[in-house]
Design an enzyme around this catalytic site. Structure first.
Site, mmCIF file in Angstrom:
data_model
loop_
_atom_site.group_PDB
_atom_site.id
_atom_site.type_symbol
_atom_site.label_atom_id
_atom_site.label_comp_id
_atom_site.label_asym_id
_atom_site.label_seq_id
_atom_site.Cartn_x
_atom_site.Cartn_y
_atom_site.Cartn_z
ATOM 1 C CD GLU A 49 -97.492 -8.084 1.806
ATOM 2 O OE1 GLU A 49 -97.431 -7.479 2.749
ATOM 3 O OE2 GLU A 49 -96.598 -8.652 1.258
ATOM 4 C CE LYS B 291 -97.860 -1.373 6.590
ATOM 5 N NZ LYS B 291 -97.721 -2.775 6.670
ATOM 6 C CD GLU C 11 -97.203 -7.326 9.246
ATOM 7 O OE1 GLU C 11 -97.307 -8.482 9.877
ATOM 8 O OE2 GLU C 11 -96.395 -6.983 8.582
ATOM 9 C CG ASP D 199 -95.033 -1.596 8.605
ATOM 10 O OD1 ASP D 199 -96.217 -1.858 9.114
ATOM 11 O OD2 ASP D 199 -94.258 -2.012 7.749
ATOM 12 C CG ASP E 47 -92.166 -4.779 9.346
ATOM 13 O OD1 ASP E 47 -92.684 -4.755 8.132
ATOM 14 O OD2 ASP E 47 -92.704 -5.589 10.307
ATOM 15 C CB SER E 48 -90.021 -4.228 3.648
ATOM 16 O OG SER E 48 -90.432 -2.870 3.513
HETATM 17 O O1 KIV Z 1 -92.984 -3.525 5.296
HETATM 18 C C1 KIV Z 1 -93.612 -2.978 4.280
HETATM 19 O O2 KIV Z 1 -92.966 -2.845 3.175
HETATM 20 C C2 KIV Z 1 -95.025 -3.382 3.907
HETATM 21 C C3 KIV Z 1 -95.600 -3.338 2.669
HETATM 22 C C4 KIV Z 1 -94.918 -4.289 1.690
HETATM 23 C C5 KIV Z 1 -97.044 -3.026 2.477
HETATM 24 O O3 KIV Z 1 -95.685 -3.541 4.717
#
Ligand code: KIV
Length: 275
Positions: free
Chosen positions: A193, A124, A126, A94, A55-56
């Site tokens: 992280e 993924k 968090e 994510d 989600d970056s």
């Molecule tokens: O969203 C993302 O790119 C991430 C990585 C930094 C692990 O969660």
């Protein structure tokens, strides 16, 4: 440290099982992010083990200040482009902010959408102990989950800064406990992280599932970077954990300047470049 792991010479299809095995054999896990077809294609061609549609993308593709505005539809849109390019890597997507936190139903429906509409290998999430029940359910219904502890960007408003996490004894204890609980809940790996390297080592040695570090030192079972950071595209972002393998922003500006010059001075296109 495990020495001389067998590094496969030929491309192989990576599954969550492969990732689990890599911890046992000591082969380091390589993960990078991708949000589009071409970057995913090149990452896959060179043998990246895991491609994370992170989600970056909210920051680096859409220009948001945080990852919070990213939606499930955004994730599915980008993940579909990545999926079309990838033959071997495990694709992990994510779950964005508020796609799983409000209820187990939300988590199942949204993770289910991502798996069904895109056809990727895992999601993924968090969070620590409080997502353990969600993890258990997703894994039970066949959705593999990667965890994410330490600096969790979706919680930025709670912490207020992007500083190194778990620096106090108490926070370190909580993180170790979260990692154990997530591992027992069934995650197949955990991103760590921006935490102290010594703590990442302790976590890595204390759980059977692989850890994948970003700003978490050399002892994790694998490493991940945001692809635009390691390519030098996010010039102003300079945390010490980012190693830049090229300076793509400067390379791009040079190319754009060349094109501008050529068009303005009528050197482009030539006869050979015309029909
Ligand atoms: O969203 C993302 O790119 C991430 C990585 C930094 C692990 O969660």
């Amino acid at each position: 440290m495990k020495n001389n792991p067998e590094i496969p010479k030929k491309p192989r299809v990576v599954t969550t099982k492969t990732v689990t095995t890599m911890k046992k054999t000591g082969e380091k896990i390589v993960m990078l992010t991708a949000y589009d077809f071409l970057v995913a294609k090149y990452l896959d061609q060179v043998g990246t083990d895991i491609i994370l549609v992170g989600d970056s993308l909210g920051n680096v593709v859409h220009g948001y200040e945080t990852t919070l505005p990213v939606t499930v539809d955004d994730m599915i849109y980008h993940a579909k482009a990545v999926k079309r390019a990838v033959k071997n890597a495990l694709i992990v997507v994510d779950m964005p902010f508020m796609s799983f936190q409000a209820s187990l139903d939300d988590a199942i429906r949204n993770a289910g959408r991502i798996m069904k509409e895109v056809g990727v290998g895992a999601v993924k999430l968090e969070g620590g102990e409080y997502i353990a029940e969600i993890v258990k359910h997703l894994v039970k219904i066949g959705i593999p989950v990667m965890g994410h502890l330490g600096l969790t960007p979706q919680a930025i408003n709670k912490f207020g800064t992007y500083e190194v996490r778990a620096q106090t004894k108490e926070e370190a204890k909580t993180l170790l406990n979260d990692a154990r609980i997530l591992s027992e809940a069934g995650v197949f790996s955990i991103v760590l992280e921006k935490i102290p390297a010594a703590l990442a080592k302790e976590v890595t040695e204390s759980i059977p599932v692989p850890t994948i570090g970003i700003g978490a030192g050399p002892h994790c079972d694998g490493q991940v970077l945001v692809v635009y950071d390691m390519l030098g595209l996010t010039e102003e972002f300079k945390p010490r954990f980012v190693r830049r393998y090229t300076e793509l922003a400067e390379i791009m500006r040079t190319a754009f300047r060349g094109y501008i010059d050529d068009v303005k001075s009528q050197r482009f296109p030539t006869g050979k470049e015309s029909y």
